[in-house]
Design a protein around this motif. Structure first.
Motif, PDB file in Angstrom:
ATOM      1  N   ASP A  98       0.866  -1.179   0.000  1.00  0.00           N
ATOM      2  CA  ASP A  98       0.000   0.000   0.000  1.00  0.00           C
ATOM      3  C   ASP A  98       0.901   1.228   0.000  1.00  0.00           C
ATOM      4  N   ARG A  99       1.037   1.833  -1.141  1.00  0.00           N
ATOM      5  CA  ARG A  99       1.957   2.970  -1.258  1.00  0.00           C
ATOM      6  C   ARG A  99       1.351   4.282  -0.787  1.00  0.00           C
ATOM      7  N   THR A 100       0.139   4.234  -0.257  1.00  0.00           N
ATOM      8  CA  THR A 100      -0.464   5.467   0.246  1.00  0.00           C
ATOM      9  C   THR A 100      -0.057   5.737   1.690  1.00  0.00           C
ATOM     10  N   GLU A 101       0.489   4.748   2.364  1.00  0.00           N
ATOM     11  CA  GLU A 101       0.883   4.957   3.758  1.00  0.00           C
ATOM     12  C   GLU A 101       2.208   5.712   3.821  1.00  0.00           C
ATOM     13  N   PRO A 102       2.529   6.295   4.967  1.00  0.00           N
ATOM     14  CA  PRO A 102       3.796   7.021   5.101  1.00  0.00           C
ATOM     15  C   PRO A 102       4.996   6.121   4.758  1.00  0.00           C
ATOM     16  N   LEU A 103       6.014   6.727   4.178  1.00  0.00           N
ATOM     17  CA  LEU A 103       7.193   5.995   3.724  1.00  0.00           C
ATOM     18  C   LEU A 103       7.822   5.171   4.844  1.00  0.00           C
ATOM     19  N   HIS A 104       7.957   5.735   6.037  1.00  0.00           N
ATOM     20  CA  HIS A 104       8.619   4.985   7.111  1.00  0.00           C
ATOM     21  C   HIS A 104       7.806   3.757   7.512  1.00  0.00           C
ATOM     22  N   GLU A 105       6.477   3.844   7.437  1.00  0.00           N
ATOM     23  CA  GLU A 105       5.645   2.680   7.746  1.00  0.00           C
ATOM     24  C   GLU A 105       5.803   1.617   6.665  1.00  0.00           C
ATOM     25  N   LEU A 106       5.897   2.047   5.425  1.00  0.00           N
ATOM     26  CA  LEU A 106       6.124   1.123   4.318  1.00  0.00           C
ATOM     27  C   LEU A 106       7.460   0.398   4.501  1.00  0.00           C
ATOM     28  N   VAL A 107       8.500   1.143   4.836  1.00  0.00           N
ATOM     29  CA  VAL A 107       9.823   0.543   5.062  1.00  0.00           C
ATOM     30  C   VAL A 107       9.774  -0.426   6.242  1.00  0.00           C
ATOM     31  N   ASN A 108       9.114  -0.044   7.312  1.00  0.00           N
ATOM     32  CA  ASN A 108       9.022  -0.933   8.473  1.00  0.00           C
ATOM     33  C   ASN A 108       8.285  -2.232   8.117  1.00  0.00           C
ATOM     34  N   GLU A 109       7.260  -2.132   7.278  1.00  0.00           N
ATOM     35  CA  GLU A 109       6.570  -3.338   6.814  1.00  0.00           C
ATOM     36  C   GLU A 109       7.508  -4.206   5.978  1.00  0.00           C
ATOM     37  N   LEU A 110       8.287  -3.573   5.116  1.00  0.00           N
ATOM     38  CA  LEU A 110       9.284  -4.306   4.329  1.00  0.00           C
ATOM     39  C   LEU A 110      10.234  -5.065   5.246  1.00  0.00           C
ATOM     40  N   LEU A 111      10.712  -4.401   6.286  1.00  0.00           N
ATOM     41  CA  LEU A 111      11.682  -5.020   7.195  1.00  0.00           C
ATOM     42  C   LEU A 111      11.126  -6.259   7.886  1.00  0.00           C
ATOM     43  N   HIS A 112       9.809  -6.329   8.042  1.00  0.00           N
ATOM     44  CA  HIS A 112       9.176  -7.489   8.674  1.00  0.00           C
ATOM     45  C   HIS A 112       8.665  -8.510   7.659  1.00  0.00           C
ATOM     46  N   SER A 113       8.763  -8.172   6.385  1.00  0.00           N
ATOM     47  CA  SER A 113       8.319  -9.090   5.340  1.00  0.00           C
ATOM     48  C   SER A 113       9.409 -10.123   5.070  1.00  0.00           C
ATOM     49  N   PRO A 114       9.088 -11.192   4.374  1.00  0.00           N
ATOM     50  CA  PRO A 114      10.137 -12.154   4.014  1.00  0.00           C
ATOM     51  C   PRO A 114      11.290 -11.496   3.258  1.00  0.00           C
ATOM     52  N   MET A 115      10.985 -10.532   2.360  1.00  0.00           N
ATOM     53  CA  MET A 115      12.023  -9.884   1.550  1.00  0.00           C
ATOM     54  C   MET A 115      12.941  -8.979   2.370  1.00  0.00           C
ATOM     55  N   GLY A 116      12.523  -8.617   3.560  1.00  0.00           N
ATOM     56  CA  GLY A 116      13.344  -7.747   4.400  1.00  0.00           C
ATOM     57  C   GLY A 116      14.209  -8.482   5.399  1.00  0.00           C
ATOM     58  N   LYS A 117      14.054  -9.764   5.490  1.00  0.00           N
ATOM     59  CA  LYS A 117      14.832 -10.549   6.456  1.00  0.00           C
ATOM     60  C   LYS A 117      16.294 -10.656   6.026  1.00  0.00           C
ATOM     61  N   ARG A 118      17.161 -10.713   7.008  1.00  0.00           N
ATOM     62  CA  ARG A 118      18.598 -10.825   6.742  1.00  0.00           C
ATOM     63  C   ARG A 118      18.954 -12.091   5.967  1.00  0.00           C
ATOM     64  N   ASP A 119      18.184 -13.144   6.169  1.00  0.00           N
ATOM     65  CA  ASP A 119      18.506 -14.410   5.522  1.00  0.00           C
ATOM     66  C   ASP A 119      17.679 -14.660   4.256  1.00  0.00           C
ATOM     67  N   TRP A 120      16.951 -13.670   3.782  1.00  0.00           N
ATOM     68  CA  TRP A 120      16.100 -13.866   2.603  1.00  0.00           C
ATOM     69  C   TRP A 120      16.862 -14.441   1.411  1.00  0.00           C
ATOM     70  N   PRO A 121      18.052 -13.966   1.067  1.00  0.00           N
ATOM     71  CA  PRO A 121      18.752 -14.546  -0.091  1.00  0.00           C
ATOM     72  C   PRO A 121      19.074 -16.036   0.073  1.00  0.00           C
ATOM     73  N   LEU A 122      19.190 -16.499   1.303  1.00  0.00           N
ATOM     74  CA  LEU A 122      19.516 -17.912   1.520  1.00  0.00           C
ATOM     75  C   LEU A 122      18.347 -18.838   1.194  1.00  0.00           C
ATOM     76  N   ARG A 123      17.203 -18.283   0.848  1.00  0.00           N
ATOM     77  CA  ARG A 123      16.095 -19.092   0.345  1.00  0.00           C
ATOM     78  C   ARG A 123      16.353 -19.505  -1.105  1.00  0.00           C
ATOM     79  N   PHE A 124      17.276 -18.808  -1.753  1.00  0.00           N
ATOM     80  CA  PHE A 124      17.519 -18.994  -3.180  1.00  0.00           C
ATOM     81  C   PHE A 124      18.945 -19.456  -3.509  1.00  0.00           C
ATOM     82  N   TRP A 125      19.892 -19.124  -2.630  1.00  0.00           N
ATOM     83  CA  TRP A 125      21.284 -19.503  -2.832  1.00  0.00           C
ATOM     84  C   TRP A 125      21.765 -20.345  -1.656  1.00  0.00           C
ATOM     85  N   SER A 126      22.631 -21.292  -1.939  1.00  0.00           N
ATOM     86  CA  SER A 126      23.318 -21.986  -0.855  1.00  0.00           C
ATOM     87  C   SER A 126      24.293 -20.996  -0.228  1.00  0.00           C
TER      88      SER A 126
END
Length: 148
Positions: A98-126
């Motif tokens: 939802d791009r209508t919400e404030p930018l910092h809230e959008l970023v915080n949602e990203l950080l809690h999403s699968p794509m924002g996790k520190r280990d997200w690339p390890l789902r695809f690469w050894s």
């Protein structure tokens, strides 16, 4: 992998600060965290569409690293495959966000999403392939699963 607490952004200005700090290579080194990498990239995607991140993000990060005394070599600094994986992940997140919400809230949602996790690339690469010199120097295809 160690589970680190997520550092949230309290304001849109805080997100802009890291984005502009990367762009101008003047963000204090202590503020260049995993969360800052993702916030800066999100900020640049949304607020600086004139910046072609596919071609310019590697140079921006390398320049920033050097500006704070860092080194970009075979073991530290810029990592091409990880950077490009997260760029793809952020774009994936933004397609459904939802791009209508404030930018910092959008970023915080990203950080809690699968794509924002520190280990997200390890789902695809050894781990071995992702942390290879080849992957640091340039893009290497995933060896575990295709990126979405």
């Amino acid at each position: 992998m160690t589970d680190y607490p997520v550092r949230h952004f309290e304001t849109d200005e805080a997100v802009a600060r890291v984005g502009e700090g990367l762009l101008h290579a003047d963000l204090p080194k202590t503020e260049w965290t995993h969360e800052a990498h993702l916030a800066a990239t999100t900020y640049l995607l949304l607020k600086h569409p004139e910046v072609d991140l596919d071609t310019e993000l590697p140079g921006l990060i390398r320049r920033y690293n050097e500006s704070v005394g860092g080194v970009n070599d075979d073991t530290q600094g810029y990592h091409d495959t990880i950077t490009k994986a997260y760029l793809a992940g952020i774009r994936l997140f933004l397609r459904e966000a939802d791009r209508t919400e404030p930018l910092h809230e959008l970023v915080n949602e990203l950080l809690h999403s699968p794509m924002g996790k520190r280990d997200w690339p390890l789902r695809f690469w050894s781990r071995e392939r992702l942390f290879s010199v080849e992957a640091r120097r340039g893009w290497v295809e995933p060896d575990v699963a295709a990126l979405p």
